[in-house]
Design a protein around this motif. Structure first.
Motif, PDB file in Angstrom:
ATOM      1  N   GLY A 243       0.819  -1.216   0.000  1.00  0.00           N
ATOM      2  CA  GLY A 243       0.000   0.000   0.000  1.00  0.00           C
ATOM      3  C   GLY A 243       0.845   1.255   0.000  1.00  0.00           C
ATOM      4  N   GLY A 244       1.912   1.264   0.783  1.00  0.00           N
ATOM      5  CA  GLY A 244       2.813   2.410   0.792  1.00  0.00           C
ATOM      6  C   GLY A 244       3.521   2.596  -0.533  1.00  0.00           C
ATOM      7  N   SER A 245       3.907   1.492  -1.171  1.00  0.00           N
ATOM      8  CA  SER A 245       4.560   1.565  -2.486  1.00  0.00           C
ATOM      9  C   SER A 245       3.636   2.180  -3.524  1.00  0.00           C
ATOM     10  CB  SER A 245       4.981   0.158  -2.947  1.00  0.00           C
ATOM     11  OG  SER A 245       5.881  -0.432  -2.047  1.00  0.00           O
ATOM     12  N   GLU A 246       2.371   1.780  -3.487  1.00  0.00           N
ATOM     13  CA  GLU A 246       1.402   2.332  -4.436  1.00  0.00           C
ATOM     14  C   GLU A 246       1.206   3.826  -4.209  1.00  0.00           C
ATOM     15  OE1 GLU A 246      -2.087  -0.079  -4.000  1.00  0.00           O
ATOM     16  OE2 GLU A 246      -1.400  -1.560  -5.470  1.00  0.00           O
ATOM     17  N   ALA A 247       1.134   4.227  -2.942  1.00  0.00           N
ATOM     18  CA  ALA A 247       0.959   5.648  -2.634  1.00  0.00           C
ATOM     19  C   ALA A 247       2.169   6.456  -3.085  1.00  0.00           C
ATOM     20  CB  ALA A 247       0.724   5.825  -1.134  1.00  0.00           C
ATOM     21  N   ALA A 248       3.379   5.941  -2.850  1.00  0.00           N
ATOM     22  CA  ALA A 248       4.595   6.639  -3.273  1.00  0.00           C
ATOM     23  C   ALA A 248       4.660   6.741  -4.789  1.00  0.00           C
ATOM     24  CB  ALA A 248       5.824   5.918  -2.728  1.00  0.00           C
ATOM     25  N   LEU A 249       4.262   5.675  -5.471  1.00  0.00           N
ATOM     26  CA  LEU A 249       4.235   5.695  -6.938  1.00  0.00           C
ATOM     27  C   LEU A 249       3.257   6.744  -7.444  1.00  0.00           C
ATOM     28  CD1 LEU A 249       4.894   4.600  -9.755  1.00  0.00           C
ATOM     29  CD2 LEU A 249       3.233   2.754  -9.347  1.00  0.00           C
ATOM     30  N   GLU A 250       2.085   6.818  -6.834  1.00  0.00           N
ATOM     31  CA  GLU A 250       1.089   7.803  -7.256  1.00  0.00           C
ATOM     32  C   GLU A 250       1.568   9.228  -6.996  1.00  0.00           C
ATOM     33  OE1 GLU A 250      -2.444   6.628  -5.233  1.00  0.00           O
ATOM     34  OE2 GLU A 250      -2.650   4.758  -6.379  1.00  0.00           O
ATOM     35  N   MET A 251       2.247   9.454  -5.872  1.00  0.00           N
ATOM     36  CA  MET A 251       2.797  10.775  -5.587  1.00  0.00           C
ATOM     37  C   MET A 251       3.816  11.173  -6.655  1.00  0.00           C
ATOM     38  SD  MET A 251       3.419  10.774  -1.439  1.00  0.00           S
ATOM     39  CE  MET A 251       4.207  12.380  -1.484  1.00  0.00           C
ATOM     40  N   ALA A 252       4.686  10.240  -6.986  1.00  0.00           N
ATOM     41  CA  ALA A 252       5.713  10.518  -7.996  1.00  0.00           C
ATOM     42  C   ALA A 252       5.088  10.754  -9.363  1.00  0.00           C
ATOM     43  CB  ALA A 252       6.707   9.358  -8.053  1.00  0.00           C
ATOM     44  N   ARG A 253       4.118   9.941  -9.712  1.00  0.00           N
ATOM     45  CA  ARG A 253       3.441  10.102 -11.011  1.00  0.00           C
ATOM     46  C   ARG A 253       2.739  11.450 -11.108  1.00  0.00           C
ATOM     47  NH1 ARG A 253      -1.891   7.047 -11.067  1.00  0.00           N
ATOM     48  NH2 ARG A 253      -2.326   8.935  -9.823  1.00  0.00           N
ATOM     49  N   ASP A 254       1.992  11.795 -10.071  1.00  0.00           N
ATOM     50  CA  ASP A 254       1.243  13.048 -10.101  1.00  0.00           C
ATOM     51  C   ASP A 254       2.180  14.254 -10.214  1.00  0.00           C
ATOM     52  OD1 ASP A 254      -1.025  11.522  -9.870  1.00  0.00           O
ATOM     53  OD2 ASP A 254      -1.368  11.962  -7.750  1.00  0.00           O
ATOM     54  N   TYR A 255       3.277  14.207  -9.465  1.00  0.00           N
ATOM     55  CA  TYR A 255       4.219  15.322  -9.521  1.00  0.00           C
ATOM     56  C   TYR A 255       4.878  15.415 -10.891  1.00  0.00           C
ATOM     57  CZ  TYR A 255       7.944  18.549  -8.238  1.00  0.00           C
ATOM     58  OH  TYR A 255       8.784  19.629  -8.189  1.00  0.00           O
ATOM     59  N   SER A 256       5.170  14.255 -11.491  1.00  0.00           N
ATOM     60  CA  SER A 256       5.822  14.262 -12.805  1.00  0.00           C
ATOM     61  C   SER A 256       4.913  14.817 -13.892  1.00  0.00           C
ATOM     62  CB  SER A 256       6.274  12.849 -13.180  1.00  0.00           C
ATOM     63  OG  SER A 256       5.165  12.026 -13.520  1.00  0.00           O
ATOM     64  N   LEU A 257       3.612  14.811 -13.650  1.00  0.00           N
ATOM     65  CA  LEU A 257       2.667  15.343 -14.641  1.00  0.00           C
ATOM     66  C   LEU A 257       2.387  16.830 -14.438  1.00  0.00           C
ATOM     67  CD1 LEU A 257       0.082  12.397 -14.766  1.00  0.00           C
ATOM     68  CD2 LEU A 257       1.872  12.927 -16.430  1.00  0.00           C
ATOM     69  N   GLY A 263      10.112  23.537 -20.486  1.00  0.00           N
ATOM     70  CA  GLY A 263       8.905  23.599 -21.290  1.00  0.00           C
ATOM     71  C   GLY A 263       8.159  22.293 -21.447  1.00  0.00           C
ATOM     72  N   ARG A 264       8.578  21.260 -20.717  1.00  0.00           N
ATOM     73  CA  ARG A 264       7.919  19.945 -20.837  1.00  0.00           C
ATOM     74  C   ARG A 264       7.618  19.386 -19.447  1.00  0.00           C
ATOM     75  NH1 ARG A 264      11.931  16.253 -24.275  1.00  0.00           N
ATOM     76  NH2 ARG A 264      10.432  14.686 -23.523  1.00  0.00           N
ATOM     77  N   GLN A 265       6.565  18.564 -19.373  1.00  0.00           N
ATOM     78  CA  GLN A 265       6.324  17.814 -18.140  1.00  0.00           C
ATOM     79  C   GLN A 265       7.532  16.909 -17.885  1.00  0.00           C
ATOM     80  OE1 GLN A 265       2.756  15.863 -19.496  1.00  0.00           O
ATOM     81  NE2 GLN A 265       1.480  16.992 -18.030  1.00  0.00           N
ATOM     82  N   ILE A 266       7.999  16.861 -16.637  1.00  0.00           N
ATOM     83  CA  ILE A 266       9.159  16.004 -16.396  1.00  0.00           C
ATOM     84  C   ILE A 266       8.812  14.526 -16.604  1.00  0.00           C
ATOM     85  CG2 ILE A 266      10.197  17.656 -14.805  1.00  0.00           C
ATOM     86  CD1 ILE A 266       9.340  15.796 -12.491  1.00  0.00           C
ATOM     87  N   GLY A 267       7.517  14.209 -16.527  1.00  0.00           N
ATOM     88  CA  GLY A 267       7.095  12.839 -16.793  1.00  0.00           C
ATOM     89  C   GLY A 267       7.286  12.416 -18.238  1.00  0.00           C
ATOM     90  N   SER A 268       7.524  13.362 -19.122  1.00  0.00           N
ATOM     91  CA  SER A 268       7.753  13.016 -20.529  1.00  0.00           C
ATOM     92  C   SER A 268       9.200  12.623 -20.794  1.00  0.00           C
ATOM     93  CB  SER A 268       7.376  14.202 -21.428  1.00  0.00           C
ATOM     94  OG  SER A 268       8.272  15.292 -21.235  1.00  0.00           O
ATOM     95  N   TYR A 269      10.074  12.843 -19.806  1.00  0.00           N
ATOM     96  CA  TYR A 269      11.479  12.479 -19.969  1.00  0.00           C
ATOM     97  C   TYR A 269      11.682  10.999 -19.649  1.00  0.00           C
ATOM     98  CZ  TYR A 269      12.572  17.439 -20.325  1.00  0.00           C
ATOM     99  OH  TYR A 269      12.636  18.748 -20.734  1.00  0.00           O
ATOM    100  N   GLN A 270      12.536  10.373 -20.436  1.00  0.00           N
ATOM    101  CA  GLN A 270      12.740   8.929 -20.307  1.00  0.00           C
ATOM    102  C   GLN A 270      13.246   8.535 -18.921  1.00  0.00           C
ATOM    103  OE1 GLN A 270      15.828   6.975 -22.778  1.00  0.00           O
ATOM    104  NE2 GLN A 270      14.188   5.669 -23.542  1.00  0.00           N
ATOM    105  N   ALA A 271      14.111   9.359 -18.344  1.00  0.00           N
ATOM    106  CA  ALA A 271      14.666   9.025 -17.031  1.00  0.00           C
ATOM    107  C   ALA A 271      13.571   8.898 -15.971  1.00  0.00           C
ATOM    108  CB  ALA A 271      15.681  10.079 -16.611  1.00  0.00           C
ATOM    109  N   ILE A 272      12.581   9.790 -16.022  1.00  0.00           N
ATOM    110  CA  ILE A 272      11.475   9.734 -15.056  1.00  0.00           C
ATOM    111  C   ILE A 272      10.565   8.548 -15.362  1.00  0.00           C
ATOM    112  CG2 ILE A 272       9.465  10.952 -14.145  1.00  0.00           C
ATOM    113  CD1 ILE A 272      12.122  12.105 -13.236  1.00  0.00           C
ATOM    114  N   LYS A 273      10.317   8.313 -16.645  1.00  0.00           N
ATOM    115  CA  LYS A 273       9.497   7.152 -17.022  1.00  0.00           C
ATOM    116  C   LYS A 273      10.098   5.859 -16.482  1.00  0.00           C
ATOM    117  CE  LYS A 273       7.633   9.097 -21.334  1.00  0.00           C
ATOM    118  NZ  LYS A 273       7.600   8.964 -22.812  1.00  0.00           N
TER     119      LYS A 273
END
Length: 375
Positions: A243-257, A263-273
């Protein structure tokens, strides 16, 4: 074979998630951490009123009479919210110890209180930084009294009863028994211990001729009892870690978007993906092991020892990795006190040491597989 939870269990999971989202946001965890409260009393009261503390306690002792699978779905949601409550100490450990090994009188005395939230329980096993072993349990039991020091004890300051690993004499594993100590009956003092996660209180418990009684019918069975208690707790802690892993993943995903760089969402960079993908893979591996562990725990399956160890190892690895990568994804802001990333990082590190460090569980897994293959 269907390894998924039933519709009723999913409904329970959803109701617990809604309650915790409403009553236990990160602001509550932050308050407990900063003010050093023993736990979030209002959240604990809500869990009690929902009947969750009595989930796996038999109806004859005031519980709901459900089972391990229901505890697993509750554990996952508690982990998702990093809830600052003594649920694991009181229910996974103390209540399960009494349910599994207590005499009828011991169950009648303590299980209704634990189910109703009137009492909080704890397990006192560790006596320092070394791993507990039958040869190094120094707290003594003699003449109905316990003397010695246990540290750290999770939720020991808030607890009313403790299941204490004691030395009753004898050789090898037969030297260890489990004793029930009423922490409010005298002869017990507590002192806070600083840990990486102050939202879960830990203390040093000092026993000076504290009145106690042996858990169960006879002495010398404590180490085998502990093994079963810790195996069950390992599976439940693994669900908290999922459950904690899922929450941490969601926090990271939301912030990356929402965070832009150049000029780009950091979630669009391969390193973050790649970071997010790696978190997901480890989380799913932990989830698979936890589901198998849940099945073995619910059915008291012969493979519970191996399944518990595998769940524990995968869960610890996934949560620590997810928490670290969540901080990295947030960049410089992730390291600040104002960021909520710290709460999953703190809890991941703490849970990785609860009921034994990963290296201990790796050793257990290897030894259990060797014993099984040699049979």
């Amino acid at each position: 074979m269907n390894f998924d939870f039933s519709d009723d269990q999913k409904l329970l999971k959803e109701s617990v998630r809604k309650f915790l989202a409403d009553k236990c946001p990160m602001t509550v965890t932050r308050r407990v951490l900063e003010k050093e409260e023993p736990y979030a009393a209002e959240v604990w009261k809500g869990l009690v009123e929902m009947g969750l503390t009595g989930t796996a306690i038999p109806e004859e002792f005031g519980g709901l009479g459900l089972g391990a699978l229901e505890l697993c779905v509750i554990a996952e949601e508690l982990g998702r919210s990093a809830a600052p409550v003594p649920f694991s100490s009181s229910i996974y450990l103390a209540a399960e110890a009494l349910r599994l090994f207590g005499t009828q009188k011991q169950k009648e005395t303590w299980l209704p209180k634990l189910a109703s939230g009137e009492a909080i329980g704890a397990l006192a096993l560790s006596e320092g930084t070394h791993a507990a072993h039958p040869r190094n349990i120094a707290v003594k039991f003699a003449g109905g009294k316990v003397s010695g020091v246990k540290q750290p004890v999770a939720d020991g300051g808030a607890a009313h009863v403790a299941i204490v690993a004691v030395n009753t004499g004898g050789a090898g594993e037969q030297a260890v028994s489990l004793a029930i100590v009423d922490l409010k009956a005298g002869g017990v003092s507590s002192e806070p211990v600083r840990t990486i996660d102050p939202s879960r209180q830990h203390v040093t418990l000092t026993f000076k001729d504290a009145p106690a009684e042996i858990l169960g019918d006879k002495q010398g069975e404590g180490w085998s009892q502990l093994s079963r208690i810790l195996d069950g707790a390992a599976v439940l802690f693994a669900f908290e870690q999922v459950g904690g892993s899922e929450a941490a993943l969601e926090m990271a995903r939301d912030y990356s978007l929402e965070r832009y760089a150049f000029g780009r969402q950091i979630g669009s960079y391969q390193a973050i993906k790649h970071k997010l993908a790696d978190i997901y893979v480890k989380k799913e591996l932990a989830k698979s092991n936890s589901y198998f562990g849940a099945m073995m725990l619910n059915d008291e399956g012969a493979e519970l020892p191996e399944a518990a160890a595998a769940s524990r190892i995968a869960g610890s690895d996934a949560y620590v990795f997810a928490a670290q990568e969540n901080v990295q994804t947030h960049g410089g802001i992730g390291y600040t006190w104002e960021s909520d990333c710290q709460f999953h990082y703190r809890r991941a590190k703490l849970l990785a040491l609860a009921v034994g460090a990963p290296i201990q569980w790796k050793e257990k897994l290897v030894s259990r597989l060797e014993a099984k293959n040699a049979a």
